[in-house]
Design a protein around this motif. Structure first.
Motif, PDB file in Angstrom:
ATOM      1  N   LYS A   1     -35.552 -25.819  18.630  1.00 32.27           N
ATOM      2  CA  LYS A   1     -36.583 -26.512  17.846  1.00 32.27           C
ATOM      3  C   LYS A   1     -37.180 -25.615  16.759  1.00 32.27           C
ATOM      4  O   LYS A   1     -38.107 -26.013  16.058  1.00 32.27           O
ATOM      5  CB  LYS A   1     -37.710 -26.992  18.768  1.00 32.27           C
ATOM      6  N   MET A   2     -36.645 -24.417  16.612  1.00 35.96           N
ATOM      7  CA  MET A   2     -37.170 -23.474  15.627  1.00 35.96           C
ATOM      8  C   MET A   2     -36.818 -23.896  14.201  1.00 35.96           C
ATOM      9  O   MET A   2     -35.792 -24.539  13.958  1.00 35.96           O
ATOM     10  CB  MET A   2     -36.594 -22.070  15.869  1.00 35.96           C
ATOM     11  N   GLU A   3     -37.662 -23.469  13.260  1.00 34.06           N
ATOM     12  CA  GLU A   3     -37.348 -23.688  11.843  1.00 34.06           C
ATOM     13  C   GLU A   3     -36.341 -22.632  11.389  1.00 34.06           C
ATOM     14  O   GLU A   3     -36.523 -21.440  11.625  1.00 34.06           O
ATOM     15  CB  GLU A   3     -38.628 -23.594  11.009  1.00 34.06           C
ATOM     16  N   LEU A   4     -35.302 -23.105  10.743  1.00 36.44           N
ATOM     17  CA  LEU A   4     -34.209 -22.237  10.282  1.00 36.44           C
ATOM     18  C   LEU A   4     -33.758 -22.688   8.906  1.00 36.44           C
ATOM     19  O   LEU A   4     -33.559 -23.883   8.676  1.00 36.44           O
ATOM     20  CB  LEU A   4     -33.034 -22.293  11.255  1.00 36.44           C
ATOM     21  N   CYS A   5     -33.590 -21.729   8.009  1.00 33.59           N
ATOM     22  CA  CYS A   5     -32.991 -21.988   6.701  1.00 33.59           C
ATOM     23  C   CYS A   5     -31.751 -21.103   6.598  1.00 33.59           C
ATOM     24  O   CYS A   5     -31.856 -19.881   6.703  1.00 33.59           O
ATOM     25  CB  CYS A   5     -33.959 -21.647   5.582  1.00 33.59           C
ATOM     26  N   SER A   6     -30.593 -21.721   6.431  1.00 34.77           N
ATOM     27  CA  SER A   6     -29.360 -20.932   6.298  1.00 34.77           C
ATOM     28  C   SER A   6     -28.733 -21.199   4.938  1.00 34.77           C
ATOM     29  O   SER A   6     -28.895 -22.284   4.363  1.00 34.77           O
ATOM     30  CB  SER A   6     -28.373 -21.255   7.423  1.00 34.77           C
ATOM     31  N   PHE A   7     -27.994 -20.197   4.431  1.00 32.36           N
ATOM     32  CA  PHE A   7     -27.541 -20.239   3.046  1.00 32.36           C
ATOM     33  C   PHE A   7     -26.047 -19.938   2.937  1.00 32.36           C
ATOM     34  O   PHE A   7     -25.519 -19.087   3.653  1.00 32.36           O
ATOM     35  CB  PHE A   7     -28.334 -19.236   2.213  1.00 32.36           C
ATOM     36  N   MET A   8     -25.399 -20.637   2.007  1.00 33.07           N
ATOM     37  CA  MET A   8     -23.973 -20.462   1.744  1.00 33.07           C
ATOM     38  C   MET A   8     -23.760 -20.519   0.234  1.00 33.07           C
ATOM     39  O   MET A   8     -24.571 -21.102  -0.496  1.00 33.07           O
ATOM     40  CB  MET A   8     -23.170 -21.545   2.466  1.00 33.07           C
ATOM     41  N   SER A   9     -22.674 -19.921  -0.237  1.00 32.87           N
ATOM     42  CA  SER A   9     -22.421 -19.796  -1.666  1.00 32.87           C
ATOM     43  C   SER A   9     -20.927 -19.911  -1.957  1.00 32.87           C
ATOM     44  O   SER A   9     -20.091 -19.637  -1.092  1.00 32.87           O
ATOM     45  CB  SER A   9     -22.933 -18.433  -2.150  1.00 32.87           C
ATOM     46  N   CYS A  10     -20.588 -20.292  -3.200  1.00 30.91           N
ATOM     47  CA  CYS A  10     -19.184 -20.258  -3.626  1.00 30.91           C
ATOM     48  C   CYS A  10     -18.859 -18.943  -4.322  1.00 30.91           C
ATOM     49  O   CYS A  10     -17.730 -18.739  -4.771  1.00 30.91           O
ATOM     50  CB  CYS A  10     -18.856 -21.441  -4.536  1.00 30.91           C
ATOM     51  N   SER A  11     -19.835 -18.033  -4.410  1.00 32.79           N
ATOM     52  CA  SER A  11     -19.621 -16.775  -5.124  1.00 32.79           C
ATOM     53  C   SER A  11     -18.821 -15.763  -4.316  1.00 32.79           C
ATOM     54  O   SER A  11     -18.226 -14.850  -4.881  1.00 32.79           O
ATOM     55  CB  SER A  11     -20.969 -16.146  -5.498  1.00 32.79           C
TER      56      SER A  11
ATOM     57  N   PHE B   1     -34.542 -16.941   8.017  1.00 30.85           N
ATOM     58  CA  PHE B   1     -33.694 -17.118   6.845  1.00 30.85           C
ATOM     59  C   PHE B   1     -32.361 -16.446   7.171  1.00 30.85           C
ATOM     60  O   PHE B   1     -32.283 -15.216   7.244  1.00 30.85           O
ATOM     61  CB  PHE B   1     -34.304 -16.443   5.614  1.00 30.85           C
ATOM     62  N   ALA B   2     -31.318 -17.229   7.394  1.00 27.38           N
ATOM     63  CA  ALA B   2     -29.991 -16.695   7.729  1.00 27.38           C
ATOM     64  C   ALA B   2     -29.115 -16.717   6.478  1.00 27.38           C
ATOM     65  O   ALA B   2     -28.645 -17.785   6.057  1.00 27.38           O
ATOM     66  CB  ALA B   2     -29.363 -17.501   8.851  1.00 27.38           C
ATOM     67  N   ASP B   3     -28.934 -15.551   5.873  1.00 24.71           N
ATOM     68  CA  ASP B   3     -28.090 -15.414   4.683  1.00 24.71           C
ATOM     69  C   ASP B   3     -26.655 -15.226   5.179  1.00 24.71           C
ATOM     70  O   ASP B   3     -26.272 -14.145   5.627  1.00 24.71           O
ATOM     71  CB  ASP B   3     -28.578 -14.215   3.874  1.00 24.71           C
ATOM     72  N   GLU B   4     -25.867 -16.295   5.087  1.00 29.93           N
ATOM     73  CA  GLU B   4     -24.523 -16.315   5.675  1.00 29.93           C
ATOM     74  C   GLU B   4     -23.443 -16.542   4.621  1.00 29.93           C
ATOM     75  O   GLU B   4     -22.398 -17.137   4.890  1.00 29.93           O
ATOM     76  CB  GLU B   4     -24.465 -17.397   6.763  1.00 29.93           C
ATOM     77  N   VAL B   5     -23.663 -16.017   3.411  1.00 29.89           N
ATOM     78  CA  VAL B   5     -22.745 -16.288   2.313  1.00 29.89           C
ATOM     79  C   VAL B   5     -21.387 -15.617   2.501  1.00 29.89           C
ATOM     80  O   VAL B   5     -20.401 -16.008   1.869  1.00 29.89           O
ATOM     81  CB  VAL B   5     -23.359 -15.884   0.950  1.00 29.89           C
ATOM     82  N   TYR B   6     -21.319 -14.600   3.390  1.00 28.20           N
ATOM     83  CA  TYR B   6     -20.047 -13.902   3.624  1.00 28.20           C
ATOM     84  C   TYR B   6     -19.362 -14.381   4.906  1.00 28.20           C
ATOM     85  O   TYR B   6     -18.548 -13.656   5.483  1.00 28.20           O
ATOM     86  CB  TYR B   6     -20.286 -12.390   3.684  1.00 28.20           C
TER      87      TYR B   6
END
Length: 522
Positions: free
Chosen positions: A329-339, A297-302
């Motif tokens: 081939k790894m499972e990855l979930c990355s996240f972005m925000s307008c906050s 889980f890559a939290d990349e909101v900044y």
């Protein structure tokens, strides 16, 4: 101290007064010396009490809006009513709420938001053509041409397509599939739904989530809410809050005795610690996750908030793909925000998740899960369209948009340097450079007498310090115990968001308070 969202906030004796002894009925109690008020009797007759709600909710904690923030709200009311304090206002440095701290909104974003909300503005000649073009594209993707309609559960298709194009540009041409994009109510919405997907016992053990310590309390709160296991790994404060693989291995080995680790959360740039991970560090993390069969889980909101010279944001997806198989081939979930970023549109709640290499059958289950939530807010989706499809060179809004964006990020850079240097100039403080994000997480060495006074007051030492700071200066921060910290150390998180003059005033008050605090408890 983290806020307890249920019974922990109520003294035991008070709970007994509310609910009464477990075996006595109200009728029997009439013949005893215990006299119940009508409210207590009504409480006993209710179908829902503190004893029969979800126990996971009772253990859930969220420090960023904890007791200090509640007290800050009370103080604001007292000031409004004319009560005399040693200060005239509360400075809320506890949360990354950009606009609340004076950051101006980006004109282009608000123009598009206004147009989709109130289409008669299309007739306004003062609104540039590119803003109208973006708004028209959004409305064309809405049923009935209105943002008041439900969108697809994963979001408006044209915005998902533009998000994929944005990611592909960001990552130097590495392909992104729009069908792997899920729009969400802020990054938090995507994080929670994907964590819920992995809430499944393995070999009789609870699923575990590895999170950094210090961490953003969304994760610990969600883990508690979902009755999963928190697996903390310490960041290396002596190395600018870097991520040490040996520490990951130690944490994982210990956790596997009782739980089934499934997720590795990495926050980059860091919250609350403000670090920006190097590419080599990211490569090591990816190798570890692949070796240990963990979903990243890559939290990349900044990702837009990088300040320190020599620091650079590297997306986990880009690094993973460039490393080739088996990592690509790894499972990855990355996240972005307008906050966050330069936008700061916290209350509008827009974000996206990109899900890479997910099994098609699992993806179907994910889409079924989010369909039960109907759709993310369309206003938040509209703002994300402006983030992923901003004005381009040659369009009428381009120069103003770029200037406003640059001004916000440059001002944040200056404030990041000011905060770190000021704390490092105060006796008993040490603060790593704020390489990115919107926070500093300084360590403060508290005198033994202060620690003893905190114990007598029933508070953690950093919470004791933070409450005194609030009562004497009006500055509201979050103690490090709300984020996690190594035993025997004391920290707090403060934002760098107050506008420059207000920030200088805040830091001056902070320094003066700390000097008096040391004098009092030396």
């Amino acid at each position: 101290v983290n806020i307890r969202l249920a019974a922990a906030a109520v003294p035991e004796q008070q709970q007994q007064q509310q609910h009464g002894p477990a075996v006595e009925s109200p009728i029997n109690q009439q013949h005893s010396r215990t006299f119940l008020t009508m409210a207590c009797v009504q409480q006993q007759q209710r179908c829902v009490s503190i004893d029969n709600i979800n126990p996971a909710i009772k253990t859930m904690e969220y420090a960023v809006r904890g007791p200090l923030v509640i007290r800050a709200g009370v103080i604001e009311k007292e000031l409004e009513q004319g009560e005399k304090k040693p200060f005239k206002e509360v400075i809320r440095a506890n949360i990354g709420d950009c606009h609340a701290m004076g950051q101006p909104p980006i004109t282009f974003i608000r123009q598009v938001l206004g147009l989709v909300s109130y289409p008669p503005l299309f007739n306004d000649p003062n609104i540039p053509a590119d803003a109208k073009k973006r708004a028209r594209g959004i409305l064309d993707g809405c049923k009935g041409g209105s943002v008041g309609s439900y969108s697809d559960s994963a979001g408006i298709e044209v915005i998902r397509r533009h998000a994929a194009e944005y990611i592909q540009r960001r990552d130097g041409g590495i392909p992104a599939d729009w069908q792997n994009i899920i729009l969400s109510a802020g990054a938090s919405g995507g994080i929670k739904v994907l964590m819920a997907l992995l809430r499944c016992p393995i070999d009789g053990k609870k699923p575990g989530v590895m999170i950094p310590i210090p961490q953003y309390p969304l994760y610990s709160a969600t883990i508690a809410e979902f009755d999963m296991e928190q697996i903390g790994y310490y960041l290396d404060e002596a190395n600018k809050w870097g991520l040490d693989i040996a520490e990951l291995e130690r944490s994982l080995k210990e956790a596997r005795k009782t739980t089934a680790p499934r997720i590795l959360v990495v926050i980059n740039p860091g919250n609350p610690t403000g670090q920006v991970l190097s590419r080599s560090n990211i490569e090591d993390i990816i190798k570890f996750a692949q070796r240990e069969r963990l979903v990243l889980f890559a939290d990349e909101v900044y990702q837009d908030n990088v300040y320190e010279a020599g620091s650079k944001f590297h997306s986990f997806k880009k690094v993973m793909m460039e490393m080739g198989e088996p990592y690509s081939k790894m499972e990855l979930c990355s996240f972005m925000s307008c906050s966050k970023g330069y936008m700061g549109e916290c209350g509008i709640r827009g974000g996206y998740a990109e899900i890479v290499n997910l099994c098609p059958d699992v993806r179907t289950m994910l889409l079924k899960c989010i369909s039960a939530q109907l759709c993310p807010t369309t206003a938040g989706q509209a703002v994300m369209e402006c983030v992923v499809n901003p004005p381009q060179k040659g369009e009428p809004s381009y120069e103003q948009f770029e200037k406003e964006k640059k001004d916000v990020l440059e001002s944040l850079r200056v404030r990041a340097e000011l905060v770190a240097s000021t704390f490092n100039s105060i006796e008993g403080f040490s603060c790593n450079p704020v390489q990115g994000a919107m926070y500093a997480f300084p360590q403060v060495r508290l005198p033994p007498k202060a620690i003893e006074a905190a114990k007598k007051d029933g508070k953690a030492a950093d919470t004791f310090y933070a409450f005194q700071l609030l009562e004497e200066t009006g500055i509201c921060i979050v103690p490090g115990s709300g984020f996690g910290q190594r035993p025997g150390t004391y920290h707090f998180r403060t934002t760098i968001l107050p506008q420059p003059e207000k920030l200088k005033e805040m830091l001056g008050l902070f320094k003066s308070f700390h000097e008096k605090f040391l004098q009092k408890y030396k």
